[in-house]
Scaffold this motif. Structure first.
Motif, mmCIF file in Angstrom:
data_model
loop_
_atom_site.group_PDB
_atom_site.id
_atom_site.type_symbol
_atom_site.label_atom_id
_atom_site.label_comp_id
_atom_site.label_asym_id
_atom_site.label_seq_id
_atom_site.Cartn_x
_atom_site.Cartn_y
_atom_site.Cartn_z
ATOM 1 N N LEU A 82 14.921 -4.043 58.384
ATOM 2 C CA LEU A 82 13.889 -4.639 57.534
ATOM 3 C C LEU A 82 14.499 -5.599 56.523
ATOM 4 N N ALA A 83 15.607 -5.196 55.898
ATOM 5 C CA ALA A 83 16.233 -6.060 54.900
ATOM 6 C C ALA A 83 16.760 -7.341 55.524
ATOM 7 N N ARG A 84 17.357 -7.256 56.692
ATOM 8 C CA ARG A 84 17.892 -8.460 57.330
ATOM 9 C C ARG A 84 16.785 -9.442 57.671
ATOM 10 N N VAL A 85 15.630 -8.925 58.127
ATOM 11 C CA VAL A 85 14.515 -9.814 58.474
ATOM 12 C C VAL A 85 13.961 -10.497 57.225
ATOM 13 N N LEU A 86 13.700 -9.697 56.173
ATOM 14 C CA LEU A 86 13.084 -10.247 54.969
ATOM 15 C C LEU A 86 14.034 -11.151 54.200
ATOM 16 N N LEU A 87 15.286 -10.743 54.067
ATOM 17 C CA LEU A 87 16.249 -11.574 53.348
ATOM 18 C C LEU A 87 16.549 -12.858 54.117
ATOM 19 N N GLY A 88 16.571 -12.755 55.438
ATOM 20 C CA GLY A 88 16.808 -13.964 56.241
ATOM 21 C C GLY A 88 15.657 -14.949 56.161
ATOM 22 N N LYS A 89 14.455 -14.470 55.900
ATOM 23 C CA LYS A 89 13.290 -15.358 55.845
ATOM 24 C C LYS A 89 13.037 -15.908 54.451
ATOM 25 N N TYR A 90 13.227 -15.093 53.420
ATOM 26 C CA TYR A 90 12.805 -15.488 52.071
ATOM 27 C C TYR A 90 13.957 -15.712 51.094
ATOM 28 N N CYS A 91 15.177 -15.294 51.425
ATOM 29 C CA CYS A 91 16.280 -15.361 50.448
ATOM 30 C C CYS A 91 17.445 -16.186 50.981
ATOM 31 N N LEU A 92 17.167 -17.342 51.550
ATOM 32 C CA LEU A 92 18.228 -18.189 52.077
ATOM 33 C C LEU A 92 18.955 -18.942 50.969
ATOM 34 N N GLU A 93 18.243 -19.351 49.935
ATOM 35 C CA GLU A 93 18.834 -20.165 48.876
ATOM 36 C C GLU A 93 19.200 -19.352 47.637
ATOM 37 N N LYS A 94 18.486 -18.287 47.371
ATOM 38 C CA LYS A 94 18.762 -17.436 46.213
ATOM 39 C C LYS A 94 18.850 -15.988 46.657
ATOM 40 N N ASN A 95 19.525 -15.174 45.824
ATOM 41 C CA ASN A 95 19.618 -13.758 46.177
ATOM 42 C C ASN A 95 18.310 -13.043 45.853
ATOM 43 N N PHE A 96 18.222 -11.794 46.261
ATOM 44 C CA PHE A 96 16.969 -11.047 46.181
ATOM 45 C C PHE A 96 16.469 -10.887 44.741
ATOM 46 N N LEU A 97 17.387 -10.740 43.799
ATOM 47 C CA LEU A 97 16.982 -10.517 42.419
ATOM 48 C C LEU A 97 16.505 -11.787 41.720
ATOM 49 N N VAL A 99 15.034 -14.657 43.609
ATOM 50 C CA VAL A 99 14.084 -15.435 44.396
ATOM 51 C C VAL A 99 12.673 -15.268 43.842
ATOM 52 N N THR A 100 11.869 -16.321 43.944
ATOM 53 C CA THR A 100 10.469 -16.292 43.504
ATOM 54 C C THR A 100 9.550 -16.334 44.726
ATOM 55 N N ALA A 101 8.294 -15.945 44.522
ATOM 56 C CA ALA A 101 7.322 -15.919 45.619
ATOM 57 C C ALA A 101 6.836 -17.338 45.915
ATOM 58 N N SER A 102 6.958 -17.761 47.153
ATOM 59 C CA SER A 102 6.470 -19.072 47.557
ATOM 60 C C SER A 102 4.976 -18.986 47.870
ATOM 61 N N SER A 103 4.344 -20.132 47.963
ATOM 62 C CA SER A 103 2.900 -20.165 48.225
ATOM 63 C C SER A 103 2.556 -19.668 49.627
ATOM 64 N N SER A 104 3.510 -19.694 50.531
ATOM 65 C CA SER A 104 3.225 -19.314 51.921
ATOM 66 C C SER A 104 3.725 -17.927 52.287
ATOM 67 N N CYS A 105 4.254 -17.174 51.334
ATOM 68 C CA CYS A 105 4.806 -15.852 51.658
ATOM 69 C C CYS A 105 3.680 -14.853 51.913
ATOM 70 N N SER A 106 4.004 -13.786 52.599
ATOM 71 C CA SER A 106 3.006 -12.789 52.988
ATOM 72 C C SER A 106 2.665 -11.873 51.824
ATOM 73 N N HIS A 107 1.556 -11.158 51.984
ATOM 74 C CA HIS A 107 1.168 -10.194 50.960
ATOM 75 C C HIS A 107 2.190 -9.060 50.860
ATOM 76 N N GLY A 108 2.794 -8.690 51.983
ATOM 77 C CA GLY A 108 3.815 -7.645 51.965
ATOM 78 C C GLY A 108 5.017 -8.039 51.129
ATOM 79 N N TRP A 109 5.459 -9.313 51.259
ATOM 80 C CA TRP A 109 6.606 -9.779 50.470
ATOM 81 C C TRP A 109 6.252 -9.863 48.990
#
Length: 565
Positions: A82-97, A99-109
């Protein structure tokens, strides 16, 4: 409550309010079709019991605290699927702590990021080698609260890592570097004890002693940050929740203090203008009047077999009434020792008032006292007898002071491991070494003294001691004493050692292979030192069986404050 859904997704605010309304009505109403007065506000009910609430969960904040578990797992298990999928999709430029929510991200994220906001309020770093911690951006100055230095930093040190404040050879604090960059935080920094073996820096959850995130502490932190703290000079735990009385009496006392009883004053505050006077004396009805000031209540207290009874002039508030109750005991002939007769009398005074109002039954003062005494005795007799477990004792009692070998005392001013003198006697081959350690800690100065004794079954072969000026707690001092003792045993090329300490908490941590935020570095070093022995065991002994090591530790602490040093 939909706990599974709340632990996966953030619920809409409207749904949270509907759940809250259902809980409120369930608590106060007698029947589904009969609504009653909500005597206490929901925000008060959701406070912890220690703060005057009942521990109800604020739905929105509890939802965020549950989501914090997913964020914690992503942070500490980045290799999971789960972490590899989510971090690979949403945390390419910044680390998890960061990163901000983009306009196109899912409700789960978005839900996971809501849980991350709870994490950020309590995350902190424990110093290992310091290479992962930015001095100015990361909280690292405390193992209790997320603290970081107050800037602004200079152009020279704004990207500085904590490793720049550590000596590269020993991984001890570099006093000169601290004085150069953070002189105002020198005392706080020196109380942090990093591993001598350059353990990696760790991101831990500071509200929990062991450093792991829990929903309970996450919710408490979220609740604390959402409401302004209410300062109240009343100890709810001692005065209500920890008293040895039935739960119904505790709830009654809570309602008394929270003004949640249907008495005249409380009814008038809610717009009810009838039946506001006391049925016995005709005065304005309040909690204090019913329980203390009314003529009926005063006659009841005059008959009470207590060594100290409440008086109208001394009980000016509900808080003082409940506080003074803890200091009152029943007279010896009654045999009421495991319950509080005082609180039973309060309960039956209230019941007598209700019987008069709702059933027109008159209960005399003598009947009220008799019922309170009988009920207190019956409840006490029904309680199980809890036997206090006996502490285990060891047969390996330390030798007398006369048989000890003197080793000069060495100051541990820079956190270095103390030098062990070569005046120790040789250990017979294949014989198990018995090691006794102890520490003495001064809370006001933060200084500690440490002592350890090595012996076989028949004689003492070594004694050592040291002291340290910046020690965060007594437990840390005990752990340092054990670390220094194992270091000395390792230099003596001991193969098997049994270590004894009178710190039960420390022994439990070592035997269960767990750690705390404060002791991570020390326990890591102790675990590595254990690998240098064929056999190494840790056992608890009572303090009276460890008097010699205790005396050495106190002497070391006293020598630290002597004028000669």
């Amino acid at each position: 409550m939909p706990l599974y859904a709340m632990s996966c997704f953030k619920l809409p605010l409207s749904l949270c309010k509907r759940i809250q309304s259902i809980l409120t009505r369930f608590w106060w109403d007698d029947k589904p079709d009969k609504r009653k007065i909500s005597w206490v506000a929901w925000n008060t009910l959701t406070l912890p019991k220690s703060e005057g609430g009942l521990g109800f969960r604020e739905i929105e904040q509890f939802n965020d605290a549950l989501l914090g578990r997913i964020s914690w797992k992503i942070l500490h298990f980045p290799d999971s699927l789960l972490a590899r999928v989510l971090l690979g999709k949403y945390c390419l430029e910044k680390n998890f702590l960061e990163v901000t929510a983009s306009s196109s991200c899912s409700h789960g994220w978005r839900s996971i990021l809501a849980g991350r906001e709870v994490l950020l309020k309590g995350l902190g770093w424990t110093v290992g080698d310091g290479s992962s911690i930015n001095i100015w951006k990361d909280p690292w100055l405390s193992t209790d609260l997320p603290r970081l230095p107050i800037g602004p930093p200079t152009e020279e040190n704004r990207h500085l890592k904590v490793s720049a404040l550590l000596q590269p050879e020993t991984n001890d604090w570099n006093a000169a570097a601290i004085q150069k960059h953070l002189p105002q935080y020198e005392e706080s920094i020196c109380k942090l004890i990093p591993s001598s073996n350059k353990k990696k820096d760790a991101l831990v959850w500071l509200p929990e002693r062991k450093g792991f995130y829990t929903t309970k502490t996450g919710y408490m932190l979220a609740k604390l940050n959402s409401n302004a703290p209410i300062s109240e000079n009343f100890n709810w735990q001692l005065n209500i929740w920890k008293i040895r009385i039935p739960p119904k009496l505790k709830m009654f006392l809570w309602k008394v203090k929270r003004k949640a009883l249907s008495v005249g004053n409380n009814l008038s505050c809610r717009g009810i203008v009838s039946d506001l006077l006391c049925k016995r004396c005709g005065e304005r009805e309040s909690e204090l009047h019913i329980l203390i000031h009314c003529s009926f209540a005063r006659r009841v207290w005059d008959l009470a077999p207590l060594h100290r009874t409440p008086r109208s002039e001394s009980s000016s508030s509900l808080g003082s009434l409940l506080t003074s109750a803890r200091q009152t005991q029943a007279l010896p002939p009654l045999g009421i020792t495991h319950s509080s007769l005082y609180h039973w009398i309060l309960w039956y005074i209230w019941k007598s008032r209700n019987l008069l109002i709702f059933e027109n039954r008159i209960i005399t003062e003598e009947e009220t006292i008799t019922k309170a005494i009988v009920a207190a005795k019956e409840w006490q007799a029904a309680q199980p007898i809890v036997k206090t477990p006996q502490r285990c004792r060891t047969t390996n009692v330390p030798p007398t002071e006369a048989s000890l070998i003197h080793v000069p005392l060495i100051e541990d001013a820079t956190l270095a491991i103390p030098h062990i003198e070569d005046s120790t006697q040789a250990l017979p081959p294949d014989e198990v070494l018995l090691c006794f350690t102890d520490a003495a800690w001064n809370a006001s100065s933060g200084s500690c003294g440490m002592g350890w004794i090595f012996k076989t079954q028949h004689r003492v072969i070594h004694r050592g001691s040291a002291f340290r000026r910046h020690t965060p707690s007594a437990l840390a001092a005990e752990a340092l004493a054990m670390k220094y003792a194992l270091t000395a045993a390792s230099r003596m090329e001991v193969t098997s050692i049994n270590v004894f300490s009178d710190s039960q908490v420390l022994i439990s941590l070592l035997n269960t292979e767990t750690s705390t935020n404060e002791l991570q570095g020390i326990l890591h070093d102790i675990a590595l030192l254990c690998h240098s022995f064929v056999s190494c065991t840790f056992s608890f002994i009572p303090r009276e069986a460890n008097v010699l090591a205790d005396g050495m530790a106190k002497a070391a602490l006293a020598s630290l404050n002597s004028p000669a040093l």
